[in-house]
Design a protein around this motif. Sequence first.
Motif, short mmCIF file in Angstrom:
data_model
loop_
_atom_site.label_atom_id
_atom_site.label_comp_id
_atom_site.label_asym_id
_atom_site.label_seq_id
_atom_site.Cartn_x
_atom_site.Cartn_y
_atom_site.Cartn_z
N GLN A 120 7.67 92.38 -66.79
CA GLN A 120 6.98 93.36 -67.64
C GLN A 120 6.70 94.62 -66.83
O GLN A 120 6.55 94.57 -65.60
N ARG A 121 6.62 95.76 -67.55
CA ARG A 121 6.35 97.04 -66.90
C ARG A 121 5.36 97.81 -67.75
O ARG A 121 5.43 97.75 -68.98
N GLY A 122 4.41 98.49 -67.13
CA GLY A 122 3.42 99.22 -67.91
C GLY A 122 2.93 100.46 -67.19
O GLY A 122 2.93 100.52 -65.96
N GLY A 123 2.47 101.45 -67.99
CA GLY A 123 1.97 102.70 -67.42
C GLY A 123 3.11 103.59 -66.97
O GLY A 123 4.28 103.32 -67.20
N GLY A 124 2.75 104.68 -66.28
CA GLY A 124 3.76 105.59 -65.74
C GLY A 124 4.12 106.71 -66.70
O GLY A 124 4.16 106.52 -67.91
N ASP A 125 4.38 107.90 -66.12
CA ASP A 125 4.82 109.01 -66.97
C ASP A 125 6.32 108.92 -67.21
O ASP A 125 7.03 108.12 -66.61
N SER A 126 6.82 109.77 -68.09
CA SER A 126 8.23 109.67 -68.51
C SER A 126 9.19 109.94 -67.36
O SER A 126 10.25 109.30 -67.27
N HIS A 127 8.84 110.85 -66.45
CA HIS A 127 9.73 111.17 -65.32
C HIS A 127 9.85 109.96 -64.38
O HIS A 127 10.95 109.61 -63.93
N LEU A 128 8.73 109.31 -64.11
CA LEU A 128 8.76 108.15 -63.23
C LEU A 128 9.54 107.01 -63.87
O LEU A 128 10.37 106.35 -63.21
N LEU A 129 9.30 106.75 -65.17
CA LEU A 129 9.98 105.65 -65.84
C LEU A 129 11.49 105.88 -65.88
O LEU A 129 12.28 104.94 -65.72
N LYS A 130 11.89 107.14 -66.06
CA LYS A 130 13.32 107.45 -66.06
C LYS A 130 13.93 107.19 -64.68
O LYS A 130 15.04 106.64 -64.56
N ILE A 176 -5.53 88.87 -62.72
CA ILE A 176 -4.59 87.94 -63.36
C ILE A 176 -4.92 86.51 -62.98
O ILE A 176 -4.91 85.60 -63.83
N GLN A 177 -5.25 86.27 -61.72
CA GLN A 177 -5.61 84.93 -61.27
C GLN A 177 -6.88 84.44 -61.98
O GLN A 177 -6.99 83.27 -62.35
N GLU A 178 -7.86 85.33 -62.16
CA GLU A 178 -9.09 84.96 -62.87
C GLU A 178 -8.77 84.59 -64.32
O GLU A 178 -9.33 83.63 -64.86
N ARG A 179 -7.84 85.34 -64.93
CA ARG A 179 -7.47 85.04 -66.32
C ARG A 179 -6.74 83.70 -66.41
O ARG A 179 -6.93 82.95 -67.38
N ILE A 180 -5.92 83.38 -65.41
CA ILE A 180 -5.24 82.08 -65.38
C ILE A 180 -6.25 80.95 -65.34
O ILE A 180 -6.13 79.94 -66.04
N VAL A 185 2.59 80.53 -67.99
CA VAL A 185 1.18 80.74 -67.66
C VAL A 185 0.97 82.15 -67.13
O VAL A 185 0.01 82.84 -67.50
N LEU A 186 1.88 82.59 -66.26
CA LEU A 186 1.75 83.93 -65.67
C LEU A 186 1.80 85.01 -66.73
O LEU A 186 0.97 85.93 -66.76
N LEU A 187 2.79 84.94 -67.63
CA LEU A 187 2.93 85.98 -68.65
C LEU A 187 1.72 86.03 -69.58
O LEU A 187 1.21 87.10 -69.91
N ARG A 188 1.26 84.83 -70.00
CA ARG A 188 0.11 84.79 -70.92
C ARG A 188 -1.13 85.40 -70.28
O ARG A 188 -1.87 86.14 -70.91
N ALA A 189 -1.35 85.09 -69.01
CA ALA A 189 -2.54 85.61 -68.34
C ALA A 189 -2.41 87.08 -68.00
O ALA A 189 -3.40 87.83 -68.02
N ALA A 190 -1.19 87.53 -67.69
CA ALA A 190 -1.00 88.91 -67.22
C ALA A 190 -1.01 89.94 -68.36
O ALA A 190 -1.38 91.09 -68.13
N ARG A 191 -0.61 89.53 -69.57
CA ARG A 191 -0.48 90.51 -70.65
C ARG A 191 -1.76 91.30 -70.88
O ARG A 191 -1.72 92.54 -70.88
N PRO A 192 -2.91 90.65 -71.12
CA PRO A 192 -4.11 91.47 -71.37
C PRO A 192 -4.54 92.28 -70.15
O PRO A 192 -5.07 93.39 -70.30
N VAL A 193 -4.31 91.76 -68.96
CA VAL A 193 -4.68 92.49 -67.74
C VAL A 193 -3.80 93.73 -67.61
O VAL A 193 -4.30 94.84 -67.36
N LEU A 194 -2.49 93.56 -67.79
CA LEU A 194 -1.57 94.71 -67.68
C LEU A 194 -1.82 95.72 -68.77
O LEU A 194 -1.73 96.94 -68.54
N ALA A 195 -2.14 95.24 -69.98
CA ALA A 195 -2.40 96.17 -71.08
C ALA A 195 -3.61 97.05 -70.74
O ALA A 195 -3.58 98.28 -70.96
N SER A 196 -4.66 96.44 -70.20
CA SER A 196 -5.87 97.19 -69.85
C SER A 196 -5.60 98.19 -68.73
O SER A 196 -5.98 99.37 -68.82
N LEU A 197 -4.94 97.73 -67.67
CA LEU A 197 -4.68 98.61 -66.54
C LEU A 197 -3.64 99.68 -66.87
O LEU A 197 -3.71 100.81 -66.37
#
Length: 560
Positions: free
Chosen positions: A71-81, A172-176, A37-49
């Motif tokens: 899951q991880r999203g956003g961030g520049d290449s230096h931070l992700l590294k 995410i809670q609203e999407r759930i 439930v968490l992953l399904r609800a979080a995917r569109p929220v994380l994609a948007s943010l």
Amino acid sequence: MSTVRPFIRISWERSLASRVDTDHPDPTYVESAPESVLLRAARPVLASLSDELANEPACLILTDSNGVVLQRGGGDSHLLKALDAVHLAPGFCYAEQDVGTNGIGTALEIGAPILVNGNEHYTGNLRQFSCAGALINHPVTGALLGVIDISTKAENSNSLLLSFAKLAARRIQERILEEANELDSALLGGYYAACRHSGGPVIAVGEKVFMMNALAQQHFDATDQAALLDQTREAVGMQDPCTFLADLPSGVIARMAYQPTFAGTALAGGIIQIKEQRTAGHVPRPRGPALPGMAGASAVWRHVTQELLETVAKREWVVLQGESGAGTHTLVTAVHQHSGSNRQLSVLDVETAGADLVQRARAELEAGTDLVVRHAHALDETQLDELTELFQEIQDASVAQDPWVALTTRAGAVDDKLDLHLLHFFPRTVLVPPLRHHLEDVPALVRLLLNRAGAPELILSKPAMNQLMRLPWSGNVTHLKQVMSAIVRVRRSGVVEVEDLPPECRATTRRNLTRMETLERDAVIDALADHGNDKSAAAEALGMSRATIYRKIRDYGIVT
């Protein structure tokens, strides 16, 4: 250390106790998480943010309730590294006991959102970051699902990080909630359609939903319903249609056709249509008759039922002995009703009838009414003398249809006075077993009691039912009824898990506890529940050592 915020200092102490490496902690790697439930609800929220944070020095990180990164999203290449270098990546666990103080694990430990700035981290290689973690709770059940964390380089830290994390958690809670409404609507629509078109028993089952139509409740008794429920639990989560057979206690073979129901691509649950199927040469297993208001198909219960049925058929006077709450009164009235006798049955309780008990008994017997005297062990000497005289008169009269009389007494409570005065009038004594002697009847009793309590859509998970079947039930069926009533007061539908049971049901000690021991046991159970079964945290909250809480868990048989 005096300048450190108190909850950070306490977190450091927990990290030290967990022996976290202060320089290079090694987070545990976990296999990929299943769909949730968490992953399904979080995917569109994380994609948007994440789109808003692309190429920015801030990264969104989603974890489950154990701190495992999903899951991880956003961030520049230096931070992700830099995050990769400390394994803050999908699959790795950032619980406090693995990596020490951090925005994910510490939020889970304290049960609240938190911003952990660079030098507040316990381990050296995490002090280059600041991270804000906000909890994600299920908007309906309140269950902890996970954490949304925003991590950035320490020099970029500000209070807005925590506000942004809280906003993401709320979205995410609203999407759930939206998805739950969609799933429930889809399942309900499928259920109503099946009820209209099948004309037979129908069951709808989802992750937190269970429904059984009136035809199913009428067609199957409580024992068969319990067996059907066991089978339907196996279907939860299945995405493909299937058909399976259930061999019911009544001897009927039920053919159960399962059809999944979807809301879009998400599984809402499934609809099960039931038909009886008889195979060549199939001989139903013998079982006792279904008694009104009773449930139980164990060999022990069938034996006592059959024994009592025989005494009623022969019009033999009988004494029923059983522990308090074992069901002696319910059993004798059910058997009398089932016997088909056209005579009324009057029940007089010694403990509440008052001084005119014998006069009332005489009036009932002279009117041709059958009689049950409850709690006969509580009769005083005067009542014993008067009842002896009354029973002798009745038996001496030898009318064509003598009235039938039963006494119910507490097991072990029959004394010499009762034996001397009355027992020679009663050629048979039936021993009603305590519930602990026929625990296999608990599922059927639970189904019956929940139906009576107005919660036919409430079911117990298999672990929860197994837990109930491990208990001693000192108050017998009456005790079980009280527990079911307590559960129904909280919820009327869905699935009851072990953690939803009252505290007294999450321990399996078979000795009688004092009032103080009962309070202590319940306090330990509640502390474990509040801290996610973390024994160290529960011990700290209770002000006891870890060794002591382990001993209490063992002594009280607490299930963790």
